[in-house]
Design a protein around this motif. Sequence first.
Motif, mmCIF file in Angstrom:
data_model
loop_
_atom_site.group_PDB
_atom_site.id
_atom_site.type_symbol
_atom_site.label_atom_id
_atom_site.label_comp_id
_atom_site.label_asym_id
_atom_site.label_seq_id
_atom_site.Cartn_x
_atom_site.Cartn_y
_atom_site.Cartn_z
ATOM 1 N N ARG A 47 5.828 -5.726 1.560
ATOM 2 C CA ARG A 47 5.902 -4.177 0.953
ATOM 3 C C ARG A 47 5.562 -4.485 -0.541
ATOM 4 N NH1 ARG A 47 11.180 -3.725 -1.632
ATOM 5 N NH2 ARG A 47 12.266 -5.648 -1.611
ATOM 6 N N PHE A 48 5.487 -5.494 -1.285
ATOM 7 C CA PHE A 48 5.018 -5.452 -2.583
ATOM 8 C C PHE A 48 3.444 -5.619 -2.515
ATOM 9 C CE2 PHE A 48 9.564 -6.439 -3.017
ATOM 10 C CZ PHE A 48 9.933 -5.624 -4.045
ATOM 11 N N LYS A 49 2.780 -6.365 -1.677
ATOM 12 C CA LYS A 49 1.443 -6.422 -1.544
ATOM 13 C C LYS A 49 0.823 -4.845 -1.423
ATOM 14 C CE LYS A 49 1.171 -11.196 0.215
ATOM 15 N NZ LYS A 49 0.618 -12.045 1.265
ATOM 16 N N VAL A 50 1.676 -4.373 -0.507
ATOM 17 C CA VAL A 50 1.197 -2.763 -0.297
ATOM 18 C C VAL A 50 1.375 -2.199 -1.309
ATOM 19 C CG1 VAL A 50 1.530 -0.723 0.955
ATOM 20 C CG2 VAL A 50 1.744 -3.028 2.315
ATOM 21 N N LYS A 51 2.058 -2.494 -2.390
ATOM 22 C CA LYS A 51 2.397 -1.643 -3.471
ATOM 23 C C LYS A 51 1.155 -1.880 -4.391
ATOM 24 C CE LYS A 51 7.246 -0.612 -3.892
ATOM 25 N NZ LYS A 51 8.589 -0.835 -4.707
ATOM 26 N N VAL A 52 0.809 -3.161 -4.469
ATOM 27 C CA VAL A 52 -0.532 -3.582 -5.192
ATOM 28 C C VAL A 52 -1.713 -2.905 -4.763
ATOM 29 C CG1 VAL A 52 -1.896 -5.499 -6.043
ATOM 30 C CG2 VAL A 52 0.705 -5.705 -6.056
ATOM 31 N N ALA A 53 -1.761 -2.884 -3.426
ATOM 32 C CA ALA A 53 -3.003 -2.291 -3.000
ATOM 33 C C ALA A 53 -3.197 -0.866 -3.089
ATOM 34 C CB ALA A 53 -3.177 -2.629 -1.152
ATOM 35 N N GLU A 54 -1.891 0.018 -3.116
ATOM 36 C CA GLU A 54 -1.958 1.344 -3.274
ATOM 37 C C GLU A 54 -2.128 1.409 -5.036
ATOM 38 O OE1 GLU A 54 1.282 2.568 0.105
ATOM 39 O OE2 GLU A 54 2.076 2.177 -2.013
ATOM 40 N N ILE A 55 -1.906 0.628 -5.650
ATOM 41 C CA ILE A 55 -2.042 0.755 -7.369
ATOM 42 C C ILE A 55 -3.539 0.634 -7.588
ATOM 43 C CG2 ILE A 55 -1.723 -0.112 -9.450
ATOM 44 C CD1 ILE A 55 0.968 -0.712 -8.662
ATOM 45 N N ILE A 226 -7.044 -5.058 -0.887
ATOM 46 C CA ILE A 226 -6.379 -5.912 0.087
ATOM 47 C C ILE A 226 -6.711 -7.562 -0.170
ATOM 48 C CG2 ILE A 226 -6.043 -4.135 1.777
ATOM 49 C CD1 ILE A 226 -7.843 -5.737 3.518
ATOM 50 N N LEU A 227 -7.265 -7.718 -1.394
ATOM 51 C CA LEU A 227 -7.719 -9.142 -1.696
ATOM 52 C C LEU A 227 -6.639 -10.141 -1.407
ATOM 53 C CD1 LEU A 227 -9.709 -9.158 -4.966
ATOM 54 C CD2 LEU A 227 -10.359 -10.030 -2.790
ATOM 55 N N HIS A 228 -5.185 -9.622 -1.716
ATOM 56 C CA HIS A 228 -4.083 -10.772 -1.793
ATOM 57 C C HIS A 228 -3.229 -10.650 -0.496
ATOM 58 C CE1 HIS A 228 -3.427 -6.489 -2.684
ATOM 59 N NE2 HIS A 228 -2.039 -6.648 -2.877
ATOM 60 N N PHE A 229 -3.883 -9.971 0.561
ATOM 61 C CA PHE A 229 -3.368 -9.923 1.842
ATOM 62 C C PHE A 229 -3.915 -11.060 2.831
ATOM 63 C CE2 PHE A 229 -1.897 -5.457 3.372
ATOM 64 C CZ PHE A 229 -1.599 -4.953 1.889
ATOM 65 N N THR A 230 -3.014 -11.734 3.562
ATOM 66 C CA THR A 230 -3.314 -12.844 4.505
ATOM 67 C C THR A 230 -3.597 -12.157 5.814
ATOM 68 O OG1 THR A 230 -1.157 -13.319 5.394
ATOM 69 C CG2 THR A 230 -1.798 -14.155 3.456
ATOM 70 N N GLU A 231 -4.339 -13.087 6.676
ATOM 71 C CA GLU A 231 -4.586 -12.208 8.024
ATOM 72 C C GLU A 231 -3.211 -11.962 8.572
ATOM 73 O OE1 GLU A 231 -6.793 -13.517 12.192
ATOM 74 O OE2 GLU A 231 -6.087 -15.264 10.774
#
Length: 301
Positions: A47-55, A226-231
Motif C-alpha cells: 500500500r505504501f509502494k502504491v502511494k509512491v507510484a501515485e506520487i 512502478i520501479l519499486h514493485f516486485t513481480e
Amino acid sequence: MSLVLSGDVAKRLIELSEALGVTPSEYVKMLLDRASLGRRVDLMPLRFKVKVAEIVAEAALEVFSKPLVVWSGGKDSTVTLHIVRRVAEGLGKSFDVVFIDHYMHFEETLDFVRKVVSEWGLRLFIKGNERLRGFRYGDVVKVDELDPRDRDELLKIGYGKPEFTFSLNNIAANHLLKTVPLLEFIRDGGYDGVFVGIRWDENPARASEVFFSRRSDPVHIRVHPILHFTERDIWDYTLSNKLPINPLYYRGYRSIDDKYETKPTGNKPAWEQDLERTPERVGRAQDKEGIMELLRRYGYM
C-alpha cells in the motif's frame, strides 16, 4: 548543510519510514544506497509502494504538458496504466496511450488490448515500423535493402552485419521493430513525459533506472512509477484491484512478448508460480545476447 521538509512530503516520508521500521533519515539513506535499493525496497508494504507510484504519476501529470503511457498489454504496463488513469481522473488530466506493434503479437494480446480500450475508454494509438510490415517471422532481412532510415538506425547501434533474422531474438530486429517506432511516435507527437512500466527487480538492465529519466533524440522524460514493485506486488495489485488480465497469464506465461518464441514457464497461472525463486523472463527471446541492456541503452526502456 541541512534540509528541512514539511507538509505532505514530510508526512509521506514519515509514513514510509515507519512502515519499514526505520527513522526518516535511515529511510532516505536506504534510498540513496543504490547497491541495496532493490533488496530493501521489497520490505515496503504494497500500500505504501502504491502511494509512491501515485506520487510519481501525479508529479508527471502536473509537470508535463503532453504525457504518454506505453502499454504492451502485459501485467506491468497494465498496472502502470491503471495507476496513471486513476491519478489523471483525480487531477482532471488527460494522456495518450501507445501500443508498439512488432507484428508478432499473440492474438490473445491484441484481443485483450481491444477489450481494455473499450472498457476503459482509452485514447490508444498503435504504432509499428511500417517499413518492415511486409516481412514474416524467420525471414532473412538484407540490411542493404532496407530503407535508408533503418540502415542509419542499425549503424547508430553499431550493427555491422549484412543481414538479420526477422524475429525478436536479435538486437537488430528488436531495435527496428520496438525502439525505432516508439521514438518516432514520441518525436512526431511531441510528447514530453512518457510513462513506462519497468521494475528494478525484473532484469539487471533496469536495476540502475530512476523514477524520472531524461532522454534525448527526441528530448523527453521517461517516467517509471512502478520501479519499486516486485513481480509479486504486480499480481497482488492486479488481483486486489480486479484489473483485466491477459489470458496468456492464466496459461502459465509470466512475461509476454512475441507468439513465436515466448514460452510458458509453468502449468499454473502466473501468480501461482514460484515468483520469488525462478526467473521471470526465462520464457522470452530477448533474454538472449544481452538484448535487454541494449534496448535500454538505445531508448526502448
